[in-house]
Design a protein around this motif. Structure first.
Motif, short mmCIF file in Angstrom:
data_model
loop_
_atom_site.label_atom_id
_atom_site.label_comp_id
_atom_site.label_asym_id
_atom_site.label_seq_id
_atom_site.Cartn_x
_atom_site.Cartn_y
_atom_site.Cartn_z
N MET A 277 -70.28 -57.38 9.43
CA MET A 277 -70.46 -56.45 10.53
C MET A 277 -70.92 -55.12 9.98
SD MET A 277 -67.59 -55.07 13.28
CE MET A 277 -66.88 -53.82 12.20
N ARG A 278 -71.86 -54.52 10.67
CA ARG A 278 -72.29 -53.15 10.36
C ARG A 278 -72.00 -52.29 11.58
NH1 ARG A 278 -78.34 -54.33 8.17
NH2 ARG A 278 -78.44 -55.33 10.20
N VAL A 279 -71.66 -51.04 11.34
CA VAL A 279 -71.25 -50.19 12.46
C VAL A 279 -71.59 -48.74 12.16
CG1 VAL A 279 -68.90 -50.10 11.52
CG2 VAL A 279 -69.29 -49.46 13.90
N SER A 280 -72.06 -48.04 13.19
CA SER A 280 -72.19 -46.58 13.16
C SER A 280 -71.35 -46.05 14.31
CB SER A 280 -73.64 -46.15 13.31
OG SER A 280 -74.37 -46.39 12.12
N ALA A 281 -70.39 -45.18 14.00
CA ALA A 281 -69.44 -44.75 15.02
C ALA A 281 -69.06 -43.29 14.84
CB ALA A 281 -68.18 -45.62 14.96
N LEU A 282 -68.65 -42.71 15.96
CA LEU A 282 -68.00 -41.41 15.97
C LEU A 282 -66.60 -41.61 16.52
CD1 LEU A 282 -70.72 -39.10 17.60
CD2 LEU A 282 -70.40 -39.61 15.17
N GLN A 283 -65.61 -40.91 15.96
CA GLN A 283 -64.28 -40.93 16.53
C GLN A 283 -63.73 -39.52 16.54
OE1 GLN A 283 -62.99 -44.03 13.59
NE2 GLN A 283 -61.29 -42.61 13.19
N SER A 284 -62.97 -39.21 17.60
CA SER A 284 -62.51 -37.84 17.80
C SER A 284 -61.10 -37.62 17.26
CB SER A 284 -62.58 -37.45 19.28
OG SER A 284 -61.62 -38.17 20.02
N GLY A 285 -60.59 -38.57 16.50
CA GLY A 285 -59.31 -38.45 15.83
C GLY A 285 -59.24 -39.43 14.69
N ASN A 286 -58.25 -39.26 13.82
CA ASN A 286 -58.06 -40.18 12.69
C ASN A 286 -56.65 -40.00 12.16
OD1 ASN A 286 -59.05 -42.16 10.88
ND2 ASN A 286 -59.25 -40.60 9.29
N SER B 60 -78.21 -28.64 16.86
CA SER B 60 -78.92 -29.45 15.88
C SER B 60 -77.96 -30.20 14.95
CB SER B 60 -79.84 -28.56 15.02
OG SER B 60 -79.08 -27.57 14.35
N ARG B 61 -76.64 -29.93 15.12
CA ARG B 61 -75.65 -30.56 14.27
C ARG B 61 -74.50 -31.11 15.11
NH1 ARG B 61 -74.84 -26.28 9.22
NH2 ARG B 61 -77.02 -26.31 8.49
N LEU B 62 -73.85 -32.12 14.57
CA LEU B 62 -72.67 -32.67 15.20
C LEU B 62 -71.51 -31.69 15.05
CD1 LEU B 62 -71.75 -35.42 16.49
CD2 LEU B 62 -70.85 -35.99 14.23
N ASP B 63 -70.72 -31.52 16.10
CA ASP B 63 -69.55 -30.64 16.04
C ASP B 63 -68.45 -31.36 15.27
OD1 ASP B 63 -67.38 -29.02 16.41
OD2 ASP B 63 -67.66 -28.75 18.57
N ARG B 64 -68.29 -31.00 14.00
CA ARG B 64 -67.33 -31.69 13.15
C ARG B 64 -65.89 -31.26 13.41
NH1 ARG B 64 -69.35 -34.44 8.75
NH2 ARG B 64 -67.17 -35.10 8.58
N THR B 65 -65.69 -30.26 14.29
CA THR B 65 -64.31 -29.97 14.70
C THR B 65 -63.85 -30.97 15.75
OG1 THR B 65 -64.87 -28.44 16.51
CG2 THR B 65 -64.73 -27.51 14.29
N VAL B 66 -64.80 -31.71 16.34
CA VAL B 66 -64.49 -32.69 17.39
C VAL B 66 -64.66 -34.12 16.89
CG1 VAL B 66 -65.18 -33.57 19.66
CG2 VAL B 66 -65.08 -31.11 19.25
N TRP B 67 -65.75 -34.37 16.14
CA TRP B 67 -66.15 -35.74 15.82
C TRP B 67 -66.09 -36.01 14.32
CZ3 TRP B 67 -66.24 -38.31 20.13
CH2 TRP B 67 -66.68 -37.70 21.31
N LEU B 68 -65.60 -37.18 13.97
CA LEU B 68 -65.64 -37.70 12.61
C LEU B 68 -66.66 -38.83 12.59
CD1 LEU B 68 -64.12 -37.60 9.80
CD2 LEU B 68 -62.80 -39.55 10.66
N PRO B 69 -67.75 -38.72 11.79
CA PRO B 69 -68.80 -39.74 11.82
C PRO B 69 -68.50 -40.91 10.88
CG PRO B 69 -69.52 -37.91 10.48
CD PRO B 69 -68.15 -37.54 11.01
N HIS B 70 -67.37 -41.54 11.10
CA HIS B 70 -66.93 -42.69 10.30
C HIS B 70 -66.22 -43.66 11.23
CE1 HIS B 70 -67.71 -40.75 6.37
NE2 HIS B 70 -67.42 -39.65 7.03
N TYR B 71 -66.11 -44.92 10.79
CA TYR B 71 -65.42 -45.93 11.56
C TYR B 71 -64.18 -46.40 10.81
CZ TYR B 71 -64.47 -50.19 14.20
OH TYR B 71 -63.86 -51.17 14.96
N LEU B 72 -63.00 -46.01 11.29
CA LEU B 72 -61.73 -46.44 10.71
C LEU B 72 -61.77 -46.41 9.18
CD1 LEU B 72 -61.05 -49.45 13.12
CD2 LEU B 72 -60.30 -47.08 13.39
N PRO B 73 -62.01 -45.24 8.60
CA PRO B 73 -62.28 -45.16 7.16
C PRO B 73 -61.12 -45.55 6.27
CG PRO B 73 -62.04 -42.96 8.10
CD PRO B 73 -62.10 -43.91 9.25
N ALA B 74 -59.89 -45.51 6.76
CA ALA B 74 -58.75 -45.85 5.90
C ALA B 74 -58.82 -47.28 5.38
CB ALA B 74 -57.44 -45.64 6.66
#
Length: 253
Positions: free
Chosen positions: A66-75, A15-29
């Motif tokens: 631009m609007r974006v919803s993304a997951l990334q597995s590293g940062n 029921s939840r995203l695995d936050r040890t794998v995925w970051l629910p942000h797009y190039l946040p820096a």
């Protein structure tokens, strides 16, 4: 801690995203955690990335709308004010919000598959790609597994699916990218994949080889899953762009 597992699977059954794998942000820096946050839900054994009408722009005033919803597995990015960061969209771009390093899942070779479907308008697109974390500037090349613009879709009939390599700042990789029109309904689930090994990358859709590229990057990468919207008006007929991912899987080639 780095995780280069050649065998990996996330079927989004919880029921939840695995936050040890995925970051629910797009190039946040280049923006901030708040302004780059994805709109998403984990339901029906899928992760649903969407762009509702009220979602804010990404990097407004500096990046074309631009609007974006993304997951990334590293940062990976540098300190506040530095130019060190992933996939900068212009020269001289500086870190606006310092980020903690994140190495969730960073594969190096393997057959990597994404089973997904898309809801698109002519002003939106979806993409899944692998890209270097740029812990060194030259480790920046991209393996694009699938990129689909809504403007290319013939509903229920076909779509142009982009796939291939982008070198960015990696002098060892050559540009080799093509959008191939395929007789698929992108609103239905399909498996987009790359069989990536030293010296070669084969791109497949539903198990069928579509194209091959020589000389892909040869270092750990992160997975990116995203839906984009390039707003010019309200969503046509109230359609909310979405990328619905059923499974991400990797196996040894």
């Amino acid at each position: 801690m780095t995780d280069h597992r050649p065998d990996f699977e996330d079927d989004f059954d919880g029921s939840r995203l695995d936050r040890t794998v995925w970051l629910p942000h797009y190039l946040p820096a280049w923006s901030s955690r708040e302004e780059s946050a994805a709109t998403y839900d984990v339901a029906e054994s899928c992760v649903h990335l969407t762009i509702p009408p009220g979602q804010r722009l990404w990097c407004p005033g500096d990046h074309p709308p631009m609007r974006v919803s993304a997951l990334q597995s590293g940062n990976c990015s540098g300190p506040l004010g530095s130019t060190v960061g992933q996939q900068p969209y212009r020269a001289g771009l500086r870190v606006r919000e310092e980020q903690e390093p994140f190495w969730g899942w960073t594969p190096h070779h393997g057959r990597i598959e994404v089973r997904a479907r898309a809801v698109l308008t002519p002003l939106s697109m979806v993409a899944c790609w692998l890209v270097g974390l740029e812990d060194r500037p030259e480790r920046s090349a991209e393996i694009c597994v699938a990129e689909i613009f809504g403007s290319t879709v013939q509903p229920g009939e076909s779509a142009a699916v982009g796939m291939g390599l982008h070198p960015f700042r990696d002098p060892a990789v050559s540009e080799d990218f093509e959008a191939v029109r395929l007789p698929i309904d992108v609103a239905a689930f399909h498996t987009y994949a790359v069989d990536w090994r030293s010296g070669r990358a084969d791109f497949l859709v539903d198990g069928t080889l579509v194209r091959s590229c020589l000389g892909p990057p040869d270092y750990p990468v992160q997975m990116m899953l995203a839906v984009f919207d390039f707003p010019g008006a309200d969503p046509p007929n109230g359609v909310v762009p979405a990328l619905v991912v059923d499974r991400v899987r990797a196996r040894r080639s």
